[in-house]
Design a protein around this motif. Structure first.
Motif, PDB file in Angstrom:
ATOM      1  N   VAL A  66     -12.393   3.267  -0.279  1.00 53.28           N
ATOM      2  CA  VAL A  66     -10.746   2.796   0.597  1.00 53.28           C
ATOM      3  C   VAL A  66     -12.183   2.477   2.591  1.00 53.28           C
ATOM      4  CG1 VAL A  66      -8.931   3.036   2.247  1.00 53.28           C
ATOM      5  CG2 VAL A  66      -9.666   4.232  -0.167  1.00 53.28           C
TER       6      VAL A  66
ATOM      7  N   SER B 157      -4.508   4.426  -3.110  1.00 53.44           N
ATOM      8  CA  SER B 157      -5.686   5.032  -2.663  1.00 53.44           C
ATOM      9  C   SER B 157      -6.158   6.793  -4.155  1.00 53.44           C
ATOM     10  CB  SER B 157      -5.817   5.972  -1.316  1.00 53.44           C
ATOM     11  OG  SER B 157      -5.472   5.093  -0.754  1.00 53.44           O
TER      12      SER B 157
ATOM     13  N   ARG C  42       1.935   4.077   7.630  1.00 56.54           N
ATOM     14  CA  ARG C  42       1.194   3.980   7.299  1.00 56.54           C
ATOM     15  C   ARG C  42       0.056   4.251   6.672  1.00 56.54           C
ATOM     16  NH1 ARG C  42       2.141  -1.758   8.149  1.00 56.54           N
ATOM     17  NH2 ARG C  42       2.849  -2.613  10.207  1.00 56.54           N
TER      18      ARG C  42
ATOM     19  N   GLU D  14     -10.276  -0.587  -1.972  1.00 57.37           N
ATOM     20  CA  GLU D  14      -9.002  -0.833  -1.392  1.00 57.37           C
ATOM     21  C   GLU D  14      -9.510  -0.875   0.243  1.00 57.37           C
ATOM     22  OE1 GLU D  14      -5.108   1.444  -0.002  1.00 57.37           O
ATOM     23  OE2 GLU D  14      -6.152   2.262  -1.354  1.00 57.37           O
TER      24      GLU D  14
ATOM     25  N   HIS E 116       0.027   6.861   4.100  1.00 56.47           N
ATOM     26  CA  HIS E 116       0.253   7.078   3.015  1.00 56.47           C
ATOM     27  C   HIS E 116      -0.438   6.090   2.472  1.00 56.47           C
ATOM     28  CE1 HIS E 116       0.971   8.799  -0.742  1.00 56.47           C
ATOM     29  NE2 HIS E 116       1.832   7.427  -1.397  1.00 56.47           N
ATOM     30  N   SER E 117      -0.848   5.881   1.149  1.00 57.11           N
ATOM     31  CA  SER E 117      -1.267   4.842  -0.337  1.00 57.11           C
ATOM     32  C   SER E 117      -1.030   5.933  -1.584  1.00 57.11           C
ATOM     33  CB  SER E 117      -2.690   4.712   0.645  1.00 57.11           C
ATOM     34  OG  SER E 117      -3.562   3.224  -0.623  1.00 57.11           O
TER      35      SER E 117
ATOM     36  N   HIS F 144      -8.358  -2.476   3.311  1.00 55.77           N
ATOM     37  CA  HIS F 144      -7.506  -2.934   5.255  1.00 55.77           C
ATOM     38  C   HIS F 144      -7.938  -3.300   6.366  1.00 55.77           C
ATOM     39  CE1 HIS F 144      -4.082  -1.272   3.071  1.00 55.77           C
ATOM     40  NE2 HIS F 144      -5.113   0.286   2.689  1.00 55.77           N
TER      41      HIS F 144
ATOM     42  N   THR G   5       0.493  -1.117   0.007  1.00 60.04           N
ATOM     43  CA  THR G   5      -0.311   0.166   0.095  1.00 60.04           C
ATOM     44  C   THR G   5       0.618   0.723   0.179  1.00 60.04           C
ATOM     45  OG1 THR G   5      -1.673  -1.085   1.609  1.00 60.04           O
ATOM     46  CG2 THR G   5      -1.265   1.337   1.064  1.00 60.04           C
ATOM     47  N   HIS G   6       1.451   0.796   0.606  1.00 64.12           N
ATOM     48  CA  HIS G   6       3.063   2.201   1.080  1.00 64.12           C
ATOM     49  C   HIS G   6       3.774   2.997   0.402  1.00 64.12           C
ATOM     50  CE1 HIS G   6       0.170   1.396   5.047  1.00 64.12           C
ATOM     51  NE2 HIS G   6       0.661   0.343   5.129  1.00 64.12           N
TER      52      HIS G   6
END
Length: 147
Positions: A124, A118, A112, A99, A114-115, A101, A80-81
């Motif tokens: 999300v 996205s 964590r 997305e 920042h994606s 999680h 993701t990051h």
């Protein structure tokens, strides 16, 4: 139009139910697949769940989805990051992307928050446990059906 939804999972999710259950819970990826298949079937869709610890293999699945899936639910986990490559692959997919999680990534370590994913996702979900996958499948079904 295909009625298959790809559910793609990134690194370490093969250990779901075993790894850090205080964060990720006790249910397994098999439980995720079963629950998502039930939700999808209610709406006339099917799911194909895939997990890999390898970035390129996840990208290959996104490429395959271009021809085989109406939508993608993706939990890229640690990618993701970090993965611009997964983002780029998702940009090549024309259907909806959600997305997902399991944990609330915004209550965890700052890296964590920042994606890359996205930037492409139509929605999300974070912090709903594995129920988030079910919510994501419901939304993908709606989007694929034109809603």
């Amino acid at each position: 139009m295909t009625t298959t939804i790809y559910i793609l999972n990134g690194p370490n999710l093969n250990l779901l139910g075993q790894r850090q259950p205080e964060i990720y819970g006790h249910e397994t990826l098999a439980d995720v697949e079963r629950r998502c298949a039930e939700v999808a079937a209610e709406k006339g869709f099917s799911v194909r769940l895939f997990q890999s610890n390898h970035e390129g293999t996840i990208i290959d699945q996104i490429h395959e989805a271009r021809q085989a899936a109406c939508g993608i639910v993706i939990n890229p986990a640690a990618y993701t990051h970090t993965s611009v490559a997964i983002l780029d692959a998702l940009h090549a997919f024309e259907g909806p992307v959600i997305e997902c999680h399991i944990s609330n990534v915004h209550k965890r370590e700052s890296f964590r928050h920042h994606s890359y994913v996205s930037l492409r996702a139509d929605g999300v979900l974070a912090g709903f446990g594995i129920e988030g996958y079910e919510l994501a499948v419901r939304r993908i079904c709606s989007l694929c059906a034109g809603g």
